[in-house]
Design an enzyme around this catalytic site. Structure first.
Site, PDB file in Angstrom:
ATOM      1  N   GLU A  50       0.868  -1.173   0.000  1.00  0.00           N
ATOM      2  CA  GLU A  50       0.000   0.000   0.000  1.00  0.00           C
ATOM      3  C   GLU A  50       0.905   1.222   0.000  1.00  0.00           C
ATOM      4  O   GLU A  50       1.792   1.355   0.850  1.00  0.00           O
ATOM      5  CB  GLU A  50      -0.905   0.026   1.226  1.00  0.00           C
ATOM      6  CG  GLU A  50      -1.941  -1.081   1.243  1.00  0.00           C
ATOM      7  CD  GLU A  50      -2.790  -1.068   2.513  1.00  0.00           C
ATOM      8  OE1 GLU A  50      -2.571  -0.179   3.358  1.00  0.00           O
ATOM      9  OE2 GLU A  50      -3.642  -1.949   2.653  1.00  0.00           O
ATOM     10  N   ASP A  61      -5.989   9.123   9.847  1.00  0.00           N
ATOM     11  CA  ASP A  61      -4.686   8.584  10.234  1.00  0.00           C
ATOM     12  C   ASP A  61      -4.197   9.196  11.538  1.00  0.00           C
ATOM     13  O   ASP A  61      -4.518  10.334  11.880  1.00  0.00           O
ATOM     14  CB  ASP A  61      -3.667   8.849   9.123  1.00  0.00           C
ATOM     15  CG  ASP A  61      -3.981   8.061   7.870  1.00  0.00           C
ATOM     16  OD1 ASP A  61      -4.005   6.829   7.966  1.00  0.00           O
ATOM     17  OD2 ASP A  61      -4.213   8.678   6.817  1.00  0.00           O
ATOM     18  N   TYR A 176     -10.435  -4.728   3.449  1.00  0.00           N
ATOM     19  CA  TYR A 176      -9.516  -4.263   4.488  1.00  0.00           C
ATOM     20  C   TYR A 176     -10.335  -4.083   5.767  1.00  0.00           C
ATOM     21  O   TYR A 176     -11.161  -3.190   5.858  1.00  0.00           O
ATOM     22  CB  TYR A 176      -8.893  -2.940   4.052  1.00  0.00           C
ATOM     23  CG  TYR A 176      -7.787  -2.400   4.938  1.00  0.00           C
ATOM     24  CD1 TYR A 176      -7.793  -2.547   6.317  1.00  0.00           C
ATOM     25  CD2 TYR A 176      -6.729  -1.701   4.387  1.00  0.00           C
ATOM     26  CE1 TYR A 176      -6.790  -2.041   7.118  1.00  0.00           C
ATOM     27  CE2 TYR A 176      -5.706  -1.171   5.172  1.00  0.00           C
ATOM     28  CZ  TYR A 176      -5.744  -1.347   6.533  1.00  0.00           C
ATOM     29  OH  TYR A 176      -4.762  -0.837   7.333  1.00  0.00           O
TER      30      TYR A 176
END
Length: 279
Positions: A50, A61, A176
């Site tokens: 990734e 994040d 994911y």
């Protein structure tokens, strides 16, 4: 046509092992060090890569990946340079899947059609765009699928059985699973809870399920590899890159090699997990 991602997960399934999925931010801490790490990831054990698209406001994040984006942007990273990294990587590796991960803004700024054309030309295999929900599939997901790219969606502990079908509708390549609630790098997942969640997702899809967020050590990576089809490590690798910057902001000599040594230890945890469990 079968994509690199689909081929890689099929190969790993046939070998009876989980995928080791690595994340780095393109251009962090500078273009050449970033390329050195990227180029070395497959030989260090990465099955899927990734590659983060640097962005000024990576809201999902944690501090580590936010900082990596800032370092990359300060060193001159752009979307075009990110795609060029992939193109350079493809000159020496035409098999390892690369998934671009990030936010829609930089793609929108380039223009969806232009971005998809250039991504395919560079050798990108898939996209993870964390701020585009299924309700916005016509914006990027559907055009990406038509262009031959996999579009990977995130599922979380709060994605219930009612919501899962919508999340999975146009997902391809793999799912994911975000193993913890919150931002990246903020906690560590419990393997038992992960196994239960992966089993629940698999009742809705035949796609492989890779699990990420909070995996920091080879032991944690091994635990996740026993419970899922893949273990994703991002913040821990990005932290290893950050440690290679000295107090003056310069990149230390031999930085890429030391980062890859750490990556190799994580890969060993993932790849030996199921073999050890079978003994």
């Amino acid at each position: 046509m079968t994509t690199r991602l689909e081929k890689r997960f099929a190969k790993l399934k046939a070998e009876g092992r989980a995928a080791f999925v690595t994340f780095i931010t393109a251009g962090d801490p500078d273009a050449e060090t970033s390329f050195g790490v990227l180029k070395g990831l497959p030989s260090a054990g990465a099955d899927v890569i990734e590659l983060g698209m640097p962005f000024t406001d990576p809201m999902a994040d944690g501090p580590a990946i936010q900082a990596s984006s800032q370092r990359a942007l300060r060193s001159g990273a752009t979307m075009l340079k990110t795609l060029d990294l992939v193109h350079r990587f493809r000159e020496g590796d035409n098999e390892t899947p690369i998934v671009l991960m990030g936010y829609y803004n930089p793609i929108y700024h380039m223009g969806v059609e232009t971005f998809l054309t250039r991504a395919c030309e560079a050798g990108v295999d898939g996209l993870i765009v964390v701020d585009l929900p299924p309700e916005e599939d016509d914006e990027l997901c559907v055009p990406a699928l038509k262009a031959g790219l996999n579009f990977i969606r995130l599922a979380t502990p709060t994605t219930d059985d009612k919501r899962l079908p919508a999340v999975l509708a146009n997902t391809s390549g793999f799912v994911y699973y975000v193993s913890i609630t919150g931002i990246t790098g903020s906690a560590s997942p419990e393997a038992r809870n992960v196994a239960e969640s992966v089993a629940r997702i698999k009742r809705h899809t035949s796609l492989p399920v890779a699990v990420g967020f909070g995996i920091k050590t080879p032991e944690q990576a091994a635990d996740i590899a026993r419970a899922a089809d893949g273990a994703v490590v991002g913040s821990a690798i990005v932290d290893a890159i950050a440690r290679e910057i000295d107090t003056d902001g310069a990149v230390k000599s031999g930085a890429a090699e030391r980062v890859l040594t750490f990556v190799r230890s994580l890969a060993d945890g993932v790849h030996h997990a199921r073999a050890a469990a079978a003994e």
